[in-house]
Motif scaffolding. Structure first.
Motif, PDB file in Angstrom:
ATOM      1  N   LEU A 134       0.818  -1.211   0.000  1.00 43.15           N
ATOM      2  CA  LEU A 134       0.000   0.000   0.000  1.00 43.15           C
ATOM      3  C   LEU A 134       0.854   1.265   0.000  1.00 43.15           C
ATOM      4  O   LEU A 134       0.383   2.332  -0.410  1.00 43.15           O
ATOM      5  CB  LEU A 134      -0.945   0.004   1.209  1.00 43.15           C
ATOM      6  CG  LEU A 134      -2.021  -1.087   1.230  1.00 43.15           C
ATOM      7  CD1 LEU A 134      -2.824  -1.014   2.530  1.00 43.15           C
ATOM      8  CD2 LEU A 134      -2.953  -0.959   0.025  1.00 43.15           C
ATOM      9  N   ARG A 135       2.114   1.145   0.409  1.00 47.95           N
ATOM     10  CA  ARG A 135       3.009   2.313   0.377  1.00 47.95           C
ATOM     11  C   ARG A 135       3.176   2.828  -1.046  1.00 47.95           C
ATOM     12  O   ARG A 135       3.431   4.016  -1.264  1.00 47.95           O
ATOM     13  CB  ARG A 135       4.400   1.956   0.931  1.00 47.95           C
ATOM     14  CG  ARG A 135       4.477   1.543   2.388  1.00 47.95           C
ATOM     15  CD  ARG A 135       3.980   2.564   3.361  1.00 47.95           C
ATOM     16  NE  ARG A 135       4.736   3.791   3.432  1.00 47.95           N
ATOM     17  CZ  ARG A 135       5.742   4.000   4.274  1.00 47.95           C
ATOM     18  NH1 ARG A 135       6.135   3.057   5.106  1.00 47.95           N
ATOM     19  NH2 ARG A 135       6.351   5.162   4.309  1.00 47.95           N
ATOM     20  N   TYR A 136       3.050   1.917  -2.009  1.00 44.71           N
ATOM     21  CA  TYR A 136       3.294   2.289  -3.405  1.00 44.71           C
ATOM     22  C   TYR A 136       2.104   2.986  -4.054  1.00 44.71           C
ATOM     23  O   TYR A 136       2.192   3.431  -5.201  1.00 44.71           O
ATOM     24  CB  TYR A 136       3.705   1.049  -4.205  1.00 44.71           C
ATOM     25  CG  TYR A 136       5.011   0.479  -3.703  1.00 44.71           C
ATOM     26  CD1 TYR A 136       6.232   0.993  -4.128  1.00 44.71           C
ATOM     27  CD2 TYR A 136       5.026  -0.536  -2.750  1.00 44.71           C
ATOM     28  CE1 TYR A 136       7.430   0.505  -3.636  1.00 44.71           C
ATOM     29  CE2 TYR A 136       6.218  -1.039  -2.252  1.00 44.71           C
ATOM     30  CZ  TYR A 136       7.416  -0.508  -2.696  1.00 44.71           C
ATOM     31  OH  TYR A 136       8.603  -0.987  -2.188  1.00 44.71           O
ATOM     32  N   LEU A 137       1.000   3.103  -3.324  1.00 37.77           N
ATOM     33  CA  LEU A 137      -0.133   3.887  -3.824  1.00 37.77           C
ATOM     34  C   LEU A 137       0.132   5.385  -3.669  1.00 37.77           C
ATOM     35  O   LEU A 137      -0.543   6.206  -4.292  1.00 37.77           O
ATOM     36  CB  LEU A 137      -1.412   3.523  -3.060  1.00 37.77           C
ATOM     37  CG  LEU A 137      -2.003   2.135  -3.306  1.00 37.77           C
ATOM     38  CD1 LEU A 137      -3.233   1.936  -2.433  1.00 37.77           C
ATOM     39  CD2 LEU A 137      -2.366   1.957  -4.782  1.00 37.77           C
ATOM     40  N   ARG A 138       1.103   5.726  -2.844  1.00 36.55           N
ATOM     41  CA  ARG A 138       1.349   7.135  -2.533  1.00 36.55           C
ATOM     42  C   ARG A 138       1.677   7.946  -3.792  1.00 36.55           C
ATOM     43  O   ARG A 138       1.128   9.034  -4.004  1.00 36.55           O
ATOM     44  CB  ARG A 138       2.486   7.250  -1.520  1.00 36.55           C
ATOM     45  CG  ARG A 138       2.733   8.659  -1.032  1.00 36.55           C
ATOM     46  CD  ARG A 138       3.790   8.684   0.054  1.00 36.55           C
ATOM     47  NE  ARG A 138       3.911  10.010   0.645  1.00 36.55           N
ATOM     48  CZ  ARG A 138       4.668  10.283   1.701  1.00 36.55           C
ATOM     49  NH1 ARG A 138       5.340   9.322   2.298  1.00 36.55           N
ATOM     50  NH2 ARG A 138       4.737  11.510   2.174  1.00 36.55           N
ATOM     51  N   GLU A 139       2.566   7.419  -4.628  1.00 37.19           N
ATOM     52  CA  GLU A 139       2.950   8.147  -5.840  1.00 37.19           C
ATOM     53  C   GLU A 139       1.782   8.238  -6.813  1.00 37.19           C
ATOM     54  O   GLU A 139       1.606   9.259  -7.489  1.00 37.19           O
ATOM     55  CB  GLU A 139       4.149   7.475  -6.502  1.00 37.19           C
ATOM     56  CG  GLU A 139       5.443   7.644  -5.729  1.00 37.19           C
ATOM     57  CD  GLU A 139       6.642   7.100  -6.482  1.00 37.19           C
ATOM     58  OE1 GLU A 139       6.527   6.890  -7.713  1.00 37.19           O
ATOM     59  OE2 GLU A 139       7.678   6.867  -5.841  1.00 37.19           O
ATOM     60  N   TYR A 140       0.977   7.180  -6.880  1.00 37.04           N
ATOM     61  CA  TYR A 140      -0.212   7.203  -7.736  1.00 37.04           C
ATOM     62  C   TYR A 140      -1.165   8.311  -7.287  1.00 37.04           C
ATOM     63  O   TYR A 140      -1.644   9.110  -8.102  1.00 37.04           O
ATOM     64  CB  TYR A 140      -0.895   5.834  -7.698  1.00 37.04           C
ATOM     65  CG  TYR A 140      -2.368   5.845  -8.030  1.00 37.04           C
ATOM     66  CD1 TYR A 140      -2.817   6.216  -9.293  1.00 37.04           C
ATOM     67  CD2 TYR A 140      -3.316   5.477  -7.071  1.00 37.04           C
ATOM     68  CE1 TYR A 140      -4.174   6.235  -9.591  1.00 37.04           C
ATOM     69  CE2 TYR A 140      -4.666   5.489  -7.363  1.00 37.04           C
ATOM     70  CZ  TYR A 140      -5.090   5.873  -8.622  1.00 37.04           C
ATOM     71  OH  TYR A 140      -6.432   5.888  -8.906  1.00 37.04           O
ATOM     72  N   ILE A 141      -1.435   8.371  -5.999  1.00 42.40           N
ATOM     73  CA  ILE A 141      -2.348   9.371  -5.461  1.00 42.40           C
ATOM     74  C   ILE A 141      -1.790  10.780  -5.685  1.00 42.40           C
ATOM     75  O   ILE A 141      -2.523  11.707  -6.048  1.00 42.40           O
ATOM     76  CB  ILE A 141      -2.607   9.116  -3.967  1.00 42.40           C
ATOM     77  CG1 ILE A 141      -3.377   7.797  -3.792  1.00 42.40           C
ATOM     78  CG2 ILE A 141      -3.368  10.261  -3.329  1.00 42.40           C
ATOM     79  CD1 ILE A 141      -3.386   7.276  -2.374  1.00 42.40           C
ATOM     80  N   TYR A 142      -0.491  10.932  -5.493  1.00 39.37           N
ATOM     81  CA  TYR A 142       0.145  12.232  -5.712  1.00 39.37           C
ATOM     82  C   TYR A 142       0.010  12.664  -7.175  1.00 39.37           C
ATOM     83  O   TYR A 142      -0.263  13.832  -7.470  1.00 39.37           O
ATOM     84  CB  TYR A 142       1.618  12.152  -5.313  1.00 39.37           C
ATOM     85  CG  TYR A 142       2.386  13.429  -5.527  1.00 39.37           C
ATOM     86  CD1 TYR A 142       2.326  14.470  -4.594  1.00 39.37           C
ATOM     87  CD2 TYR A 142       3.171  13.611  -6.666  1.00 39.37           C
ATOM     88  CE1 TYR A 142       3.024  15.658  -4.789  1.00 39.37           C
ATOM     89  CE2 TYR A 142       3.868  14.797  -6.869  1.00 39.37           C
ATOM     90  CZ  TYR A 142       3.789  15.808  -5.930  1.00 39.37           C
ATOM     91  OH  TYR A 142       4.474  16.976  -6.134  1.00 39.37           O
ATOM     92  N   ASP A 143       0.195  11.724  -8.104  1.00 42.59           N
ATOM     93  CA  ASP A 143       0.145  12.038  -9.533  1.00 42.59           C
ATOM     94  C   ASP A 143      -1.263  12.328 -10.040  1.00 42.59           C
ATOM     95  O   ASP A 143      -1.425  12.934 -11.103  1.00 42.59           O
ATOM     96  CB  ASP A 143       0.729  10.876 -10.356  1.00 42.59           C
ATOM     97  CG  ASP A 143       2.247  10.872 -10.341  1.00 42.59           C
ATOM     98  OD1 ASP A 143       2.848  11.846  -9.837  1.00 42.59           O
ATOM     99  OD2 ASP A 143       2.844   9.895 -10.829  1.00 42.59           O
ATOM    100  N   LEU A 144      -2.281  11.889  -9.302  1.00 43.76           N
ATOM    101  CA  LEU A 144      -3.657  12.068  -9.768  1.00 43.76           C
ATOM    102  C   LEU A 144      -3.977  13.541 -10.054  1.00 43.76           C
ATOM    103  O   LEU A 144      -4.674  13.854 -11.023  1.00 43.76           O
ATOM    104  CB  LEU A 144      -4.648  11.522  -8.733  1.00 43.76           C
ATOM    105  CG  LEU A 144      -4.966  10.032  -8.825  1.00 43.76           C
ATOM    106  CD1 LEU A 144      -5.852   9.621  -7.655  1.00 43.76           C
ATOM    107  CD2 LEU A 144      -5.643   9.688 -10.145  1.00 43.76           C
ATOM    108  N   LYS A 145      -3.480  14.425  -9.220  1.00 46.15           N
ATOM    109  CA  LYS A 145      -3.740  15.853  -9.423  1.00 46.15           C
ATOM    110  C   LYS A 145      -3.253  16.310 -10.795  1.00 46.15           C
ATOM    111  O   LYS A 145      -3.942  17.046 -11.503  1.00 46.15           O
ATOM    112  CB  LYS A 145      -3.058  16.681  -8.338  1.00 46.15           C
ATOM    113  CG  LYS A 145      -3.768  16.719  -7.009  1.00 46.15           C
ATOM    114  CD  LYS A 145      -3.048  17.686  -6.076  1.00 46.15           C
ATOM    115  CE  LYS A 145      -3.732  17.772  -4.719  1.00 46.15           C
ATOM    116  NZ  LYS A 145      -3.043  18.712  -3.822  1.00 46.15           N
ATOM    117  N   CYS A 146      -2.053  15.887 -11.148  1.00 48.14           N
ATOM    118  CA  CYS A 146      -1.473  16.293 -12.427  1.00 48.14           C
ATOM    119  C   CYS A 146      -2.260  15.721 -13.599  1.00 48.14           C
ATOM    120  O   CYS A 146      -2.477  16.406 -14.604  1.00 48.14           O
ATOM    121  CB  CYS A 146      -0.015  15.848 -12.507  1.00 48.14           C
ATOM    122  SG  CYS A 146       1.056  16.612 -11.272  1.00 48.14           S
TER     123      CYS A 146
END
Length: 221
Positions: A65-77
């Motif tokens: 689940l730690r690897y969802l962090r970058e996905y969530i961060y990129d969603l805005k872009c």
């Protein structure tokens, strides 16, 4: 509401083991995980680890689940250029496929593995341990992120398309299942080494076929 000491202790201990597992995954890959090494890095023994996780796969699920962090961060872009609910839907999927296909084993374990049906509870636990990772998350993303499983999450993502009349409510379940099956099929092929596609090619093919699904129900993409 004040959290009791036992709950705080549990969260702290789980955090130690999750951090240790992620360290191993980052350095040598998910296949290198072992309960003994994770426990050693965390500074405890294997027996202690099993006080907080059912088995190694359960720990692996939480560490993933730690690897969802970058996905969530990129969603805005990815979503900032979307003007309609349908455009936004596909931008979310574009972002998701980008991350999933670059780490297929991790994402397959999260969304289709042994513990994937408990995703909602696991994510709530996870963010109680690492609340800082929820910072700056868009409010309308949280309901999708906290869905019980990937089917529920995708159905939540479809709701704005239904409300605005792009997707008929009676077609939502069929569209939802077709989209998930498409993604799961591609992800499985990448995990098994059955596809010669690069992550980018896999993403583009998946999005193309997803758009065909929408078009088959009369939705203009």
């Amino acid at each position: 509401m004040e959290i009791d000491k036992k709950t705080l202790q549990k969260r702290r201990m789980m955090g130690y083991f999750i951090d240790a597992a992620k360290q191993i995954i980052d350095e040598r890959g998910i296949e290198a995980l072992s309960a003994r090494e994770v426990a050693d890095i965390a500074g405890y023994n294997s027996a202690t680890l099993y006080n907080y996780f059912d088995d190694l796969e359960h720990l692996t699920f939480y560490a993933s689940l730690r690897y969802l962090r970058e996905y969530i961060y990129d969603l805005k872009c990815y979503t900032k250029s979307a003007h309609t609910p349908v455009e936004r839907y596909f931008k979310v999927w574009e972002c998701f496929c980008h991350h999933a296909y670059n780490m297929p084993k991790i994402f397959n374990g999260i969304f289709f593995g042994k513990h994937s049906l408990k995703l909602n509870n696991a994510i709530k636990d996870y963010y109680s341990i690492f609340p800082e990772e929820l910072e700056d998350m868009e409010e309308d993303i949280k309901p999708m992120l906290l869905g019980q499983n990937i089917y529920e999450r995708n159905l939540t993502l479809l709701q704005p398309c239904i409300k605005k009349g792009y997707v008929k409510a009676e077609n939502a379940e069929d569209i939802n299942e077709m989209i998930i099956l498409l993604h799961q099929g591609m992800l499985t092929r990448l995990v098994m080494g059955q596809a010669a596609y690069s992550p980018e090619e896999a993403k583009q093919r998946t999005l193309f076929y997803m758009k065909q699904v929408f078009a088959s129900f009369g939705v203009e993409v």
